[in-house]
Scaffold this motif. Structure first.
Motif: not given
Length: 167
Positions: A20-25, A55-64, A66-69, A85-90
């Motif tokens: 998941l990286y899209e707000t619409a979903k 991110v590692a799989r190339g499905l979306y970017k780190e910026a995606d 951050r935008a969702l958060h 705070a949000f922490e994520y592992c890409p």
């Protein structure tokens, strides 16, 4: 020193639809926003720690991510709640994107995301806990010296309230 609740994201705060990286979903778990508010109102820190191998799989970017958060932060504010705070592992050891191909200490079941937050905030580990939906989340919590609770639904607010009184 302050108590903290560490939330896994997908499957705990929101429905886990996979990568998941899209707000619409995005769809909150029942009681999720209220659970974060309850944590805030109890005087605890509220943190999110989430593996994001998409991110590692190339499905979306780190910026995606951050935008969702940012969107989640804005949506939580509507009910008077916030995440400290949000922490994520890409990363992923078998990543298709070479930049993210590594065995790191932040990817759960490792505890790096939790300990990173604990080094930035005055967290009292004895009064803190993590809520996850997988045993790898619980392993990460144990590795960081905090309790971990497995959330299996249906309502996160009820689950959190039952642990705030003991947590």
């Amino acid at each position: 020193m302050k108590a903290a609740v560490f939330f896994d994201r997908d499957g705990v705060l929101n429905e886990d639809i996979g990568y998941l990286y899209e707000t619409a979903k995005f769809s909150w778990i029942p009681g999720a926003r209220e659970a974060v508010k309850a944590v805030n109102d109890a005087g605890y820190f509220a943190f999110v720690v989430t593996n994001q191998s998409g991110v590692a799989r190339g499905l979306y970017k780190e910026a995606d991510i951050r935008a969702l958060h940012i969107w989640m932060t804005e949506d939580l504010a509507k009910v008077g709640a916030h995440i400290d705070a949000f922490e994520y592992c890409p990363h992923h050891p078998k990543a298709s994107v070479e930049l993210y191909r590594t065995s790191c200490t932040c990817r759960k079941p490792e505890s790096g995301m939790i300990t990173k937050i604990m080094s930035r905030f005055p967290v009292d580990p004895a009064r803190s806990f993590l809520i996850g939906d997988k045993f790898t989340d619980i392993e990460a919590a144990n590795g960081a010296g905090i309790r971990g609770y497995l959330f299996e639904g249906p309502n996160l607010q009820h689950f959190v309230n039952s642990h705030l009184s003991t947590g």
